[in-house]
Motif scaffolding. Structure first.
Motif, PDB file in Angstrom:
ATOM      1  N   ALA A  67       0.835  -1.213   0.000  1.00 58.11           N
ATOM      2  CA  ALA A  67       0.000   0.000   0.000  1.00 58.11           C
ATOM      3  C   ALA A  67       0.866   1.258   0.000  1.00 58.11           C
ATOM      4  CB  ALA A  67      -0.919   0.004   1.224  1.00 58.11           C
ATOM      5  N   PRO A  68       0.981   1.938  -1.154  1.00 65.34           N
ATOM      6  CA  PRO A  68       1.886   3.098  -1.248  1.00 65.34           C
ATOM      7  C   PRO A  68       1.513   4.232  -0.292  1.00 65.34           C
ATOM      8  CG  PRO A  68       0.914   2.567  -3.395  1.00 65.34           C
ATOM      9  CD  PRO A  68       0.263   1.671  -2.389  1.00 65.34           C
ATOM     10  N   ASP A  69       0.215   4.309   0.110  1.00 66.51           N
ATOM     11  CA  ASP A  69      -0.184   5.427   0.970  1.00 66.51           C
ATOM     12  C   ASP A  69      -0.172   5.052   2.451  1.00 66.51           C
ATOM     13  OD1 ASP A  69      -2.202   3.638   0.671  1.00 66.51           O
ATOM     14  OD2 ASP A  69      -3.793   5.112   0.276  1.00 66.51           O
ATOM     15  N   HIS A  70       0.387   3.893   2.783  1.00 68.09           N
ATOM     16  CA  HIS A  70       0.495   3.511   4.196  1.00 68.09           C
ATOM     17  C   HIS A  70       1.434   4.488   4.918  1.00 68.09           C
ATOM     18  CE1 HIS A  70       1.617   1.227   7.783  1.00 68.09           C
ATOM     19  NE2 HIS A  70       0.462   0.621   7.635  1.00 68.09           N
ATOM     20  N   PRO A  71       1.147   4.805   6.205  1.00 65.30           N
ATOM     21  CA  PRO A  71       1.989   5.775   6.936  1.00 65.30           C
ATOM     22  C   PRO A  71       3.490   5.460   6.893  1.00 65.30           C
ATOM     23  CG  PRO A  71       0.074   5.167   8.258  1.00 65.30           C
ATOM     24  CD  PRO A  71      -0.012   4.374   6.988  1.00 65.30           C
ATOM     25  N   ILE A  72       3.854   4.178   6.885  1.00 66.98           N
ATOM     26  CA  ILE A  72       5.287   3.829   6.850  1.00 66.98           C
ATOM     27  C   ILE A  72       5.919   4.350   5.560  1.00 66.98           C
ATOM     28  CG2 ILE A  72       6.941   1.911   6.615  1.00 66.98           C
ATOM     29  CD1 ILE A  72       5.315   0.373   8.687  1.00 66.98           C
ATOM     30  N   TRP A  73       5.228   4.174   4.434  1.00 71.47           N
ATOM     31  CA  TRP A  73       5.810   4.610   3.144  1.00 71.47           C
ATOM     32  C   TRP A  73       5.783   6.129   3.021  1.00 71.47           C
ATOM     33  CZ3 TRP A  73       8.743   1.040   2.403  1.00 71.47           C
ATOM     34  CH2 TRP A  73       8.363  -0.306   2.503  1.00 71.47           C
ATOM     35  N   LYS A  74       4.750   6.760   3.625  1.00 69.33           N
ATOM     36  CA  LYS A  74       4.736   8.235   3.662  1.00 69.33           C
ATOM     37  C   LYS A  74       5.939   8.738   4.455  1.00 69.33           C
ATOM     38  CE  LYS A  74      -0.088   9.439   2.915  1.00 69.33           C
ATOM     39  NZ  LYS A  74      -1.396   9.237   3.555  1.00 69.33           N
ATOM     40  N   GLU A  75       6.252   8.047   5.552  1.00 72.71           N
ATOM     41  CA  GLU A  75       7.408   8.429   6.369  1.00 72.71           C
ATOM     42  C   GLU A  75       8.699   8.293   5.555  1.00 72.71           C
ATOM     43  OE1 GLU A  75      10.151   6.132   9.356  1.00 72.71           O
ATOM     44  OE2 GLU A  75       8.198   6.442  10.307  1.00 72.71           O
ATOM     45  N   VAL A  76       8.858   7.156   4.877  1.00 77.04           N
ATOM     46  CA  VAL A  76      10.078   6.922   4.092  1.00 77.04           C
ATOM     47  C   VAL A  76      10.230   8.012   3.030  1.00 77.04           C
ATOM     48  CG1 VAL A  76      11.204   5.366   2.445  1.00 77.04           C
ATOM     49  CG2 VAL A  76      10.130   4.424   4.514  1.00 77.04           C
ATOM     50  N   ARG A  77       9.139   8.302   2.347  1.00 80.43           N
ATOM     51  CA  ARG A  77       9.186   9.343   1.309  1.00 80.43           C
ATOM     52  C   ARG A  77       9.555  10.689   1.933  1.00 80.43           C
ATOM     53  NH1 ARG A  77       7.341   9.956  -3.921  1.00 80.43           N
ATOM     54  NH2 ARG A  77       6.411   7.878  -3.872  1.00 80.43           N
ATOM     55  N   GLY A  78       8.956  11.002   3.082  1.00 81.47           N
ATOM     56  CA  GLY A  78       9.238  12.272   3.756  1.00 81.47           C
ATOM     57  C   GLY A  78      10.712  12.410   4.121  1.00 81.47           C
ATOM     58  N   VAL A  79      11.278  11.339   4.664  1.00 86.60           N
ATOM     59  CA  VAL A  79      12.692  11.392   5.074  1.00 86.60           C
ATOM     60  C   VAL A  79      13.583  11.579   3.851  1.00 86.60           C
ATOM     61  CG1 VAL A  79      14.594  10.072   6.099  1.00 86.60           C
ATOM     62  CG2 VAL A  79      12.335  10.056   7.188  1.00 86.60           C
ATOM     63  N   ARG A  93       9.862  -0.917  -3.006  1.00 87.78           N
ATOM     64  CA  ARG A  93       9.111   0.320  -2.744  1.00 87.78           C
ATOM     65  C   ARG A  93      10.067   1.472  -2.447  1.00 87.78           C
ATOM     66  NH1 ARG A  93       4.112  -0.173  -1.700  1.00 87.78           N
ATOM     67  NH2 ARG A  93       4.292  -0.479  -3.911  1.00 87.78           N
ATOM     68  N   ILE A  94      11.107   1.208  -1.639  1.00 86.97           N
ATOM     69  CA  ILE A  94      12.084   2.261  -1.302  1.00 86.97           C
ATOM     70  C   ILE A  94      12.821   2.717  -2.566  1.00 86.97           C
ATOM     71  CG2 ILE A  94      14.223   2.768  -0.028  1.00 86.97           C
ATOM     72  CD1 ILE A  94      13.116   0.735   2.129  1.00 86.97           C
ATOM     73  N   ALA A  95      13.175   1.756  -3.436  1.00 86.18           N
ATOM     74  CA  ALA A  95      13.868   2.105  -4.687  1.00 86.18           C
ATOM     75  C   ALA A  95      12.983   2.981  -5.568  1.00 86.18           C
ATOM     76  CB  ALA A  95      14.285   0.838  -5.434  1.00 86.18           C
ATOM     77  N   GLU A  96      11.679   2.676  -5.610  1.00 91.91           N
ATOM     78  CA  GLU A  96      10.754   3.487  -6.426  1.00 91.91           C
ATOM     79  C   GLU A  96      10.654   4.911  -5.879  1.00 91.91           C
ATOM     80  OE1 GLU A  96       7.318   0.999  -6.158  1.00 91.91           O
ATOM     81  OE2 GLU A  96       8.211  -0.498  -7.512  1.00 91.91           O
ATOM     82  N   ILE A  97      10.569   5.025  -4.548  1.00 95.73           N
ATOM     83  CA  ILE A  97      10.506   6.359  -3.925  1.00 95.73           C
ATOM     84  C   ILE A  97      11.805   7.127  -4.230  1.00 95.73           C
ATOM     85  CG2 ILE A  97      10.455   7.594  -1.716  1.00 95.73           C
ATOM     86  CD1 ILE A  97       8.659   5.252  -0.651  1.00 95.73           C
ATOM     87  N   ALA A  98      12.948   6.430  -4.127  1.00 99.23           N
ATOM     88  CA  ALA A  98      14.242   7.061  -4.404  1.00 99.23           C
ATOM     89  C   ALA A  98      14.280   7.593  -5.836  1.00 99.23           C
ATOM     90  CB  ALA A  98      15.374   6.058  -4.176  1.00 99.23           C
ATOM     91  N   ARG A  99      13.795   6.770  -6.780  1.00 97.77           N
ATOM     92  CA  ARG A  99      13.744   7.202  -8.187  1.00 97.77           C
ATOM     93  C   ARG A  99      12.894   8.445  -8.363  1.00 97.77           C
ATOM     94  NH1 ARG A  99      15.581   3.495 -12.225  1.00 97.77           N
ATOM     95  NH2 ARG A  99      17.711   3.484 -11.492  1.00 97.77           N
TER      96      ARG A  99
END
Length: 402
Positions: free
Chosen positions: A78-90, A113-119
């Protein structure tokens, strides 16, 4: 930043226990070991343990395995889960040139998921750890450097997500080449040899979301050796850490202990060595140094039943060892032999009684479902295990790697 004035990196430990409803607020040694190597080469590096949580959210680990697999998968995907929002924010806050992820097999989706956010934020991506190393070494038929280059792709390593570089083996000797653009793709890094040549792991450059403070992390993790000279059939360790053992000198380990105790006021330590007392003389020397320094430590080790002479046990107790995790696996001789454990049931029983005599609590590690194990075998092991009356038990289901 461009290549010339030094690049920036954030090394990430992906969420795993946190998704199971717990958290892991330890520093992560894989990243901590690589960070000072990048810094020494003129790059800036930060570490981010995305598996850490606010102290008030830390639940007892006994809740861990009650998380249904569907719930786990739902969070991961789930891309909108709080954990992924946190990772994106950091990652958006620090905008690094590089994002590096260390992963084991339970973190494939999280790493992707982290690699996609990094990209998304324009960073390049690199990965390493037990998962790509095990799969890569299996595919390449052993721990050879092969000149460093391979024709493998991340997909061949059963990895998802966009990766610029993936490291098979130890990252110490290749991470600077990756960040400076000299190495890309799937790299055979092999295993580092002279462990004392590397700086102490970096324990003070952690970042996180706005609520995060450095002090939330337990800094007391250390590793005093890599690999294991035994070849237990159930264990992937030699695929991960190498065919030959590599050691830190007792003096180097003692330096790290001082760093942790004096630098962070942390006296609870965990040795992550597979078999801490494999070379008993070496570990006794370390215990003597700890006793001489009068550090009032409280430390845990993991080891085998046949590496614990009375002499070693007495020194462990005096130095502050408060838990021995013992790889027992099974109490059926036929299965111990099949596992290539090179151990007798008598040795295990004798060792347990001698550890109890000296007064160090024991956690027994057991494996259920090994090839050829019958229901009778499993019951025999469980009944004998109960009679051992250990402080803690850990049962794993046998998992074949192929």
């Amino acid at each position: 930043g461009g290549m010339d004035e030094g690049s920036s990196a954030v090394l990430v430990n992906p969420p795993f226990y946190r998704i199971l409803g717990s958290a892991n607020n330890q520093i992560r040694l894989q990243q901590a070991a690589l960070s000072p190597i990048l810094e020494a080469a003129g790059h800036s590096c930060l570490q981010y343990n995305a598996d850490a949580d606010r102290p008030e959210n830390l639940r007892d680990w006994t809740t861990l395995y009650s998380t249904p697999i569907e719930q786990y998968k739902a969070v991961v995907k789930a891309p909108d889960h709080p954990i992924w929002k946190e990772v994106r924010g950091v990652l958006e806050h620090y905008r690094p040139d590089w994002v590096g992820v260390t992963l084991f097999s339970g973190c494939i989706e999280q790493a992707a998921r982290i690699a996609e956010i990094a990209r998304d934020i324009g960073a390049r991506t690199m990965a390493g750890g037990a998962h790509p190393t095990t799969v890569g070494n299996l595919k390449l038929g052993g721990l050879v450097r092969l000149g460093g280059a391979t024709t493998l792709t991340p997909a061949d390593l059963h990895m998802k997500g966009p990766w610029d570089a993936v490291c098979i083996g130890d990252g110490e000797d290749v991470i600077v080449d990756i960040v400076e653009g000299r190495r890309t793709g799937v790299i055979m890094a092999g295993n580092t040899k002279r462990l004392d040549d590397y700086p102490f792991p970096q324990r003070d450059n952690y970042v996180g979301p706005p609520w995060f403070k450095q002090s939330m992390l337990n800094k007391g993790s250390l590793l005093s050796e890599r690999a294991c000279r035994f070849r237990c059939a159930f264990c992937a360790q030699n695929l991960v850490a190498g065919e030959s053992m590599r050691w830190h000198s007792p003096e180097y380990v003692m330096g790290q202990i001082r760093d942790i105790v004096y630098g962070y006021g942390e006296t609870k330590l965990t040795f992550h060595d597979d078999v801490a007392t494999l070379a008993e003389k070496r570990f006794r020397k370390l215990c003597e140094m700890i006793i001489a320094e009068d550090l009032d430590l409280d430390f845990r080790i993991e080891t085998r039943a046949d590496c614990l002479s009375d002499e070693t046990l007495v020194l462990l107790k005096r130095a502050g060892c408060t838990r021995i995790k013992l790889g027992i696996e099974t109490l059926v001789q036929r299965l111990l032999d099949a596992m290539n454990k090179e151990m007798t049931v008598e040795t295990i029983l004798d060792s347990v009684s001698r550890i109890k005599k000296v007064g160090i609590p024991i956690t027994g590690n057991f494996i259920i479902g090994y090839i050829g194990e019958t229901n009778v075998d499993a019951r025999t092991t469980l009944e004998l295990a109960r009679k051992l009356d250990l402080e803690n038990y850990s049962c794993s289901i046998y998992t074949p790697y192929a």
